[in-house]
Enzyme design. Structure first.
Site, PDB file in Angstrom:
ATOM      1  CG  HIS A  34      -4.519   2.383   4.878  1.00  0.00           C
ATOM      2  ND1 HIS A  34      -3.260   2.528   4.351  1.00  0.00           N
ATOM      3  CD2 HIS A  34      -4.373   2.455   6.222  1.00  0.00           C
ATOM      4  CE1 HIS A  34      -2.391   2.693   5.331  1.00  0.00           C
ATOM      5  NE2 HIS A  34      -3.031   2.652   6.471  1.00  0.00           N
ATOM      6  CD  GLU A  75       2.934  -5.815   9.144  1.00  0.00           C
ATOM      7  OE1 GLU A  75       2.369  -4.717   9.263  1.00  0.00           O
ATOM      8  OE2 GLU A  75       4.185  -5.926   9.028  1.00  0.00           O
TER       9      GLU A  75
END
Length: 528
Positions: A458, A389
């Site tokens: 999440h 990322e």
């Protein structure tokens, strides 16, 4: 190698920094300084091997690189003085130097931060079929950062036209390499990524120049991808500031004297006729003093500059918002299809738009939002990435700075936390820090919200954080209509945009016009 040209550049950098040492106690210089004295051979050897169209990225210790690549003494000194005539309008200072028109793309105060940006810039060059070379400088400490390894991997996968230059002075501030790295062999480690690597032990301009010349020629001929060059060197002064630091006990004057005895400035100067060398030195001294006078006589930035270059105002013609009624009666599509339609239309319209991220090209296609795009536009414009990322966000910034319009997809906003440095310190600040020289037309797509069984890592809705970062725009469409219009507007924006998608609204249907239209940021839509 032109000995006189090399000597001139070495001497100019040495004397310019010696003047910084002289001036610094007066407080005329308005930023901390990380001096390159002793390390000049690396920057000069590299930059003399490059062509005018090649680009370089640097570290916070980049006085030598800036001057070797640009020769811009006036912009350099004015920037250190914090003046409006500085290379970055006085906003960057010593640690943030850029002169984009001369191929000096920028530096950063955060270790290893520019490495993935250079990767992205190199990707853009390869994507456009250019025969240019991108060079990124780093210190030995950067080899300990995760983004360095992520960047090596991606550069190797894509075989990018990129040369990594490691200025190994054996020190990260005051800590020796042997205390920080279990195996102190950076070039050897890099070979594990399948990247050709060379170590130059002598701080010798000619050896560095020959190595980079050969690497650049191979890259231009299409005979190689990334190359890594480790240059052993020595910084003579303290980590930050104009003084010596032998009293701290982490190294001795004898350690540095061994490098001074083989100083390449003296070695090359000794090969030039005395009369010619004296002439070169006199010319350089005049240029340096003229640059210092220029800096001292230049004005400080106007107070209005505090708010200038935070965003780039686009000169592009904006589409008028479409009617909420679809152009084809009865046309309704889902949120995910609206996102895909926006991507498809913009990629068809503008070849600089690229889409990438983890799982972009997998069978599920990010809930269908990237379905069949790779088949339609090719894998150089639509591709999946490694699980990296931080580096992939930095690469996206580099692509944007180099003229592409990347849409970088993070499946979950939770995972953006791994890229905060690139988003907050670079994407948001680059235009301002570099005095308006660059723009970052980047879209970062990120999902929020829980679905069945989603846990705390999440489901976080962190977009309110990004809304407090100057230089970032944030949009959060709630209907299929807004999903398409907001994404088109974001892609056409010349600033970084965080495009927030709630997972559950992907299954919502609603009216969406077929034609392209924009829903611009600035005011929330009241849904109920």
């Amino acid at each position: 190698m032109n000995q006189e040209k090399i000597y001139r550049s070495l001497y100019l950098i040495r004397r310019a920094e010696e003047e910084v040492v002289r001036i610094y106690p007066t407080d005329k210089i308005k930023s901390p300084v990380h001096l390159s004295i002793g390390q000049e051979a690396v920057s000069v050897g590299v930059c003399e091997a490059l062509q005018a169209g090649d680009t370089v990225f640097g570290t916070y210790r980049s006085h030598a690189l800036y001057l070797a690549k640009t020769g811009d003494l006036k912009g350099f000194f004015a920037e250190l003085y914090g003046k409006a005539t500085g290379c970055c309008k006085g906003k960057g200072g010593s640690m943030h130097l850029a002169n984009v028109s001369e191929g000096m793309m920028g530096t950063s105060a955060v270790v290893a931060t520019t490495i993935p940006q250079a990767v992205g810039c190199a990707y853009a060059a390869k994507h456009r079929g250019e025969q240019t070379v991108v060079v990124v400088f780093m210190g030995d400490g950067a080899a300990e950062e995760g983004t360095f390894h992520e960047s090596l991997n991606f550069a190797a996968i894509k075989q990018l036209p990129l040369i990594f230059i490691c200025e190994n002075n054996l020190l990260a501030i005051h800590t020796h390499q042997n205390q920080r790295q279990h195996v102190a062999d950076i070039s050897g480690m890099v070979r594990g990524y399948g990247i050709p690597s060379e170590r130059i032990d002598t701080n010798d301009t000619a050896s560095i120049h020959a190595c980079v010349t050969a690497a650049a020629a191979a890259i231009r001929a299409g005979q190689g991808g990334p190359v890594f060059v480790e240059c052993m060197t020595c910084r003579w002064k303290e980590h930050v500031g104009p003084g010596d630091d032998f009293d701290l006990g982490y190294r001795s004057a004898k350690d540095v004297q061994e490098w001074k005895d083989s100083d390449d400035l003296k070695v090359i100067g000794g090969k030039i006729l005395t009369e010619r060398r004296t002439q070169i030195e006199a010319e350089v001294e005049q240029e340096i003093q003229a640059a210092i006078r220029f800096a001292e006589e230049s004005p400080f930035p106007d107070v209005a500059q505090l708010y200038t270059d935070v965003f780039k105002e686009s000169a592009a013609t904006k589409l008028e918002p479409a009617s909420i009624t679809p152009s084809t009666p009865g046309r309704e599509i889902g949120f995910a299809d609206a996102v895909r339609e926006a991507l498809d239309q913009e990629m068809s319209r503008d070849k600089t738009v690229i889409v990438f991220g983890l799982d972009v090209d997998d069978p599920k296609a990010i809930l269908g939002t990237t379905r069949d795009l790779a088949q339609e536009y090719g894998t150089d414009r639509v591709f999946g990435t490694p699980l990296a990322e931080d580096a992939m966000t930095g690469a996206a910034i580099g692509m944007a700075v180099a003229g592409l319009r990347p849409v970088h997809i993070h499946i979950r906003m939770d995972f953006l936390m791994l890229a905060m440095n690139q988003l907050v310190n670079i994407a948001a600040k680059s235009r301002y820090t570099f005095g308006g020289q660059v723009s970052v037309p980047l879209v970062v797509r990120a999902m929020i919200g829980r679905s069945w069984g989603q846990g705390a890592q999440h489901s976080q809705a962190l977009h309110s954080f990004f809304m407090h970062v100057p230089g970032l725009k944030v949009v959060a469409p709630s209907t299929p209509y807004d999903a398409k219009g907001c994404l088109i507007a974001a892609i056409r924006d010349d600033n970084p945009v965080i495009y927030v998608e709630h997972r559950l609204v992907h299954y919502q249907n609603g009216p969406v016009p077929e034609e392209a239209y924009e829903v611009r940021p600035g005011k929330a839509r009241i849904a109920a």
